[in-house]
Design a protein around this motif. Sequence first.
Motif, PDB file in Angstrom:
ATOM      1  N   PRO A  29       0.800  -1.233   0.000  1.00 28.53           N
ATOM      2  CA  PRO A  29       0.000   0.000   0.000  1.00 28.53           C
ATOM      3  C   PRO A  29       0.827   1.275   0.000  1.00 28.53           C
ATOM      4  N   GLY A  30       1.943   1.296   0.736  1.00 22.12           N
ATOM      5  CA  GLY A  30       2.773   2.492   0.779  1.00 22.12           C
ATOM      6  C   GLY A  30       3.420   2.790  -0.557  1.00 22.12           C
ATOM      7  N   ILE A  31       3.872   1.738  -1.237  1.00 19.51           N
ATOM      8  CA  ILE A  31       4.480   1.917  -2.553  1.00 19.51           C
ATOM      9  C   ILE A  31       3.429   2.336  -3.568  1.00 19.51           C
ATOM     10  N   ASP A  32       2.279   1.701  -3.521  1.00 25.41           N
ATOM     11  CA  ASP A  32       1.197   2.060  -4.447  1.00 25.41           C
ATOM     12  C   ASP A  32       0.793   3.516  -4.263  1.00 25.41           C
ATOM     13  N   ALA A  33       0.726   3.966  -3.004  1.00 23.00           N
ATOM     14  CA  ALA A  33       0.359   5.360  -2.726  1.00 23.00           C
ATOM     15  C   ALA A  33       1.421   6.314  -3.243  1.00 23.00           C
ATOM     16  N   LYS A  34       2.697   5.939  -3.080  1.00 23.80           N
ATOM     17  CA  LYS A  34       3.763   6.808  -3.585  1.00 23.80           C
ATOM     18  C   LYS A  34       3.736   6.878  -5.106  1.00 23.80           C
ATOM     19  N   ASP A 179       1.715  13.553   3.947  1.00 23.54           N
ATOM     20  CA  ASP A 179       1.324  13.327   2.559  1.00 23.54           C
ATOM     21  C   ASP A 179       1.819  11.932   2.181  1.00 23.54           C
ATOM     22  N   MET A 180       1.677  11.543   0.926  1.00 23.98           N
ATOM     23  CA  MET A 180       2.032  10.177   0.539  1.00 23.98           C
ATOM     24  C   MET A 180       3.327  10.115  -0.257  1.00 23.98           C
ATOM     25  N   GLN A 181       4.203  11.100  -0.034  1.00 21.28           N
ATOM     26  CA  GLN A 181       5.463  11.156  -0.770  1.00 21.28           C
ATOM     27  C   GLN A 181       6.436  10.048  -0.358  1.00 21.28           C
ATOM     28  N   CYS A 182       6.329   9.597   0.892  1.00 21.75           N
ATOM     29  CA  CYS A 182       7.225   8.555   1.395  1.00 21.75           C
ATOM     30  C   CYS A 182       6.466   7.235   1.531  1.00 21.75           C
ATOM     31  N   PRO A 183       6.973   6.138   0.998  1.00 23.85           N
ATOM     32  CA  PRO A 183       6.255   4.865   1.076  1.00 23.85           C
ATOM     33  C   PRO A 183       6.184   4.271   2.477  1.00 23.85           C
ATOM     34  N   TYR A 184       6.978   4.776   3.415  1.00 25.99           N
ATOM     35  CA  TYR A 184       6.903   4.291   4.787  1.00 25.99           C
ATOM     36  C   TYR A 184       5.724   4.884   5.545  1.00 25.99           C
TER      37      TYR A 184
END
Length: 249
Positions: A29-34, A179-184
Amino acid sequence: MNTDFINLTAENLADEHICCIIRSKKSHPGIDAKRRWLSDRLNEGYVFRKLNAKATVFIEYAPLETAWVPVVGENYYYLYCLWVLGSDKGKGYGKSLMEYCLADAREKGRSGICMLGAKKQKSWLSDQSFVKKYGFEVVDTTDSGYELLALSFDGTTPTFGKNAKKQSIESKELTIYYDMQCPYIYQNIQRIKQYCEKNHVPVSFIQVDTLQKAKELPCVFNNWAVFYKGDFVTVNLLDIPYLERILRK
């Protein structure tokens, strides 16, 4: 030293790995959001350059005018992130990435490059001792110990927005801007939610989902900011021991 670098583009974004979380091709999910966040930023001049290998070797920067940070200035680049980790450290990759950014800035006629730093190095910020070797200097500060570092080509300097120095909000409960700039970030939010629910800690998460919101934030910000009891605490992502220390204050 491997000199094969690539830049993420609209065409290759879906297929290239995001360096700071290297996993299998299984959805995260974090990667997809980034990826979604990046897809909107790339046409604004955002640059994500990385080693063409399964490695954490990359740089991210953008025109300051479209950078999601409460920093103001004209014609600068904002350096979000420069990371070289693991066995790739000490091989000259950081130098190569920084020199690419510097050359790009000069070629584009930029006035300089800036980044967020602190009097004491923060674990989620790029290495300021490294960039100071290239002439970056402190050009603005906050009362909480954060610094704006800049390398100026023409004598001009950026500043923190006046709102960024406010460092306080009305709410007294644990409050996190992100924001969703970082996948963590996605997994960090889930971890904090679970802890707060289990321990009956009131918490608010405020997504910074527009450039205007980012520019108007009441604190410094690189993609994350924590307030507690109305006061700004940190831009660091939180593990549970760190969260507990904050809550004991």
